[in-house]
Design a protein around this motif. Structure first.
Motif, PDB file in Angstrom:
ATOM      1  N   ASP A 385       0.828  -1.211   0.000  1.00 24.94           N
ATOM      2  CA  ASP A 385       0.000   0.000   0.000  1.00 24.94           C
ATOM      3  C   ASP A 385       0.857   1.254   0.000  1.00 24.94           C
ATOM      4  OD1 ASP A 385      -2.247  -1.545  -0.009  1.00 24.94           O
ATOM      5  OD2 ASP A 385      -2.690  -1.322   2.130  1.00 24.94           O
ATOM      6  N   ARG A 386       1.982   1.230   0.751  1.00 21.13           N
ATOM      7  CA  ARG A 386       2.812   2.429   0.866  1.00 21.13           C
ATOM      8  C   ARG A 386       3.755   2.621  -0.315  1.00 21.13           C
ATOM      9  NH1 ARG A 386       3.119   5.291   5.652  1.00 21.13           N
ATOM     10  NH2 ARG A 386       1.112   5.087   6.707  1.00 21.13           N
ATOM     11  N   SER A 387       4.366   1.541  -0.776  1.00 24.11           N
ATOM     12  CA  SER A 387       5.401   1.683  -1.805  1.00 24.11           C
ATOM     13  C   SER A 387       4.913   1.346  -3.201  1.00 24.11           C
ATOM     14  CB  SER A 387       6.596   0.791  -1.470  1.00 24.11           C
ATOM     15  OG  SER A 387       6.214  -0.577  -1.549  1.00 24.11           O
ATOM     16  N   LYS A 388       3.710   0.752  -3.268  1.00 24.91           N
ATOM     17  CA  LYS A 388       3.149   0.333  -4.550  1.00 24.91           C
ATOM     18  C   LYS A 388       4.009  -0.736  -5.238  1.00 24.91           C
ATOM     19  CE  LYS A 388      -0.023   3.272  -3.716  1.00 24.91           C
ATOM     20  NZ  LYS A 388      -1.278   2.802  -3.129  1.00 24.91           N
ATOM     21  N   THR A 389       4.842  -1.398  -4.471  1.00 30.02           N
ATOM     22  CA  THR A 389       5.602  -2.547  -4.956  1.00 30.02           C
ATOM     23  C   THR A 389       5.514  -3.640  -3.904  1.00 30.02           C
ATOM     24  OG1 THR A 389       7.649  -1.719  -3.965  1.00 30.02           O
ATOM     25  CG2 THR A 389       7.234  -1.120  -6.259  1.00 30.02           C
ATOM     26  N   ASP A 390       5.766  -4.878  -4.338  1.00 31.61           N
ATOM     27  CA  ASP A 390       5.707  -5.986  -3.397  1.00 31.61           C
ATOM     28  C   ASP A 390       6.995  -6.090  -2.603  1.00 31.61           C
ATOM     29  OD1 ASP A 390       3.179  -6.678  -4.263  1.00 31.61           O
ATOM     30  OD2 ASP A 390       3.924  -8.024  -5.828  1.00 31.61           O
ATOM     31  N   ALA A 391       6.859  -6.488  -1.335  1.00 35.61           N
ATOM     32  CA  ALA A 391       8.039  -6.704  -0.493  1.00 35.61           C
ATOM     33  C   ALA A 391       8.702  -8.014  -0.895  1.00 35.61           C
ATOM     34  CB  ALA A 391       7.621  -6.742   0.976  1.00 35.61           C
ATOM     35  N   ASP A 392      10.044  -7.996  -1.035  1.00 35.52           N
ATOM     36  CA  ASP A 392      10.716  -9.256  -1.359  1.00 35.52           C
ATOM     37  C   ASP A 392      10.800 -10.136  -0.122  1.00 35.52           C
ATOM     38  OD1 ASP A 392      13.182  -8.654   0.132  1.00 35.52           O
ATOM     39  OD2 ASP A 392      13.558  -7.188  -1.450  1.00 35.52           O
TER      40      ASP A 392
END
Length: 431
Positions: A385-392
């Motif tokens: 939600d915050r970075s608009k990317t998935d956490a690795d």
């Protein structure tokens, strides 16, 4: 007699670390030129010369250059009082030299001023005492009496104004005490003199900005507009940075405002000084003169992303301004992109990425709830939600290890009572 009212120079103040010395020096030059062009007889500086009680050598040098230029070798009167940002002792330290140039420096409300030797070619304090001066100015037929009240906190007044901590009682007593103080000083006013008053304080209802340090505790150090003497022809105030008149006062009362915009809450404001024409026994004529020194403060809202920012920079938009930038992004801003923006335009002070409510293709459901989600799932959702990317997976694993360590090592105060976080409770309220 023609009077110029200015205030809140705040020499040494920066804008989020950006040096403003050259802009402040330009203000000094503009004020000196304006005094010459307008044939000003008296300059009133209503406090906050400096930003801090321990100003830099450059800030002090700029203040002394301002005094030298504004006084015109002693032919123009200059009166300066301390504000809440100023060290009262530092403001009045230069008196031995200032007195010889017709400059009056007052640090504390109860400073006892003294007359100076009569000199028809220079400004003379023909009478003076605690909180007032009477000035004879070359070229002026009439004398001027000024009631002076530097920043009047309880500590600087050296008085206790309330027996309890009740805010309403303190506010009432404080406003009443300021009114009594001015009423006593107004006894020095005469029908044959130009009668003025000057102070550095907050009047109830005044419009504030983010760049001022509040001097009222709640509403305790707020003065009612009726506190000023009705026999004054003009009251010059300092503290509020927005130029404005005080409503409800028995006489014309004004804040000159700061000569520069010192926070983005002042973006778009026109800074100015006040010029007053006064003769004994008649209403003063008052006008504002805009100032032009210093860089403007502007806000950019780039709703079309970085490409729009780049376009504005290439077009030369606000090339000489300090800028608060808000840019819409979908995946955050990389450090390299921030550095690139700052290289393209040195005026960027704030660069704030604003994420769109839902990035295209993210698959996120804005109605989705977090009920029943595991710690890992919650973290992944938060990160996305915050970075608009998935956490690795490596980052997720590190987070879970930290959570595990926190669970295995509960807080231990060693039998001592946990300290109350700063700002909790009612203690620590400063003046």
């Amino acid at each position: 007699m023609r009077i110029l009212h200015t205030a809140d120079w705040h020499f040494g103040k920066t804008l989020e670390g950006r040096d403003r010395t050259l802009e402040q020096a330009a203000v000094v030059d503009e004020l000196i030129a304006l005094c010459d062009a307008e044939s000003i007889d008296l300059v009133l500086m209503a406090g906050d010369v400096y930003q801090t009680v321990n100003p830099s050598a450059d800030a002090e040098a700029l203040f002394y250059r301002a005094l030298d230029g504004l006084s015109a070798g002693g032919k123009r009167a200059v009166v300066v009082i301390a504000g809440n940002h100023d060290n009262a002792e530092r403001i009045r330290a230069a008196r031995p030299i200032a007195d010889k140039l017709g400059i009056t420096l007052m640090g504390l409300p109860k400073d006892d001023l003294r007359p100076t030797p009569m000199d028809s070619n220079r400004v003379t304090r023909v009478a003076a005492g605690i909180g007032y001066v009477e000035l004879a100015i070359p070229g002026c037929t009439d004398h001027c009496v000024i009631a002076l009240l530097p920043y009047p906190s309880e500590s600087r007044l050296n008085e206790v104004l309330a027996k309890t901590l009740d805010e309403q009682e303190l506010q009432s007593n404080y406003s009443r005490r300021i009114g009594e103080w001015f009423a006593a000083l107004a006894d020095h006013f005469r029908p044959d003199t130009v009668n003025l008053a000057m102070s550095h304080l907050y009047v109830q209802g005044g419009m504030e900005s983010e760049s001022e340090v509040q001097i009222q505790i709640g509403g305790a150090y707020a003065v009612h507009a009726s506190a000023f003497p009705a026999s004054a022809q003009y009251v010059a105030l300092g503290h509020l940075h927005r130029p404005q008149a005080v409503n409800g006062a028995p006489v014309p009362v004004r804040y000159a405002g700061s000569p520069l915009c010192y926070s983005f809450s002042e973006a778009g404001q026109t800074k100015s000084v006040v010029v007053i024409d006064a003769v004994p026994g008649a209403p003063a004529t008052i006008r504002e003169i805009p100032l032009h020194s210093g860089k403007p403060l502007v806000r950019w809202k780039a709703t079309q992303g970085l490409a729009q920012v780049m376009q504005w920079v290439e077009e030369g938009r606000d090339a000489e301004a300090w800028i608060d930038l808000e840019v819409l992004v979908e995946t955050g801003l990389q450090l390299e992109e921030i550095h690139r923006l700052r290289d393209l335009h040195p005026g960027f002070v704030h660069i704030r990425p604003v994420f769109s409510e839902q990035a295209p293709g993210s698959g996120a459901d804005p109605t989705e709830t977090t009920a029943g989600l595991s710690v890992e799932a919650l973290f992944r959702k938060f990160f996305t939600d915050r970075s608009k990317t998935d956490a690795d997976d490596e980052l997720v694993q590190l987070f879970l290890e930290l959570v595990h360590e926190a669970e295995e090592t509960p807080g231990d105060t060693g039998g001592q009572e946990e300290p109350t976080p700063a700002g909790d409770g009612v203690e620590g309220v400063g003046a």
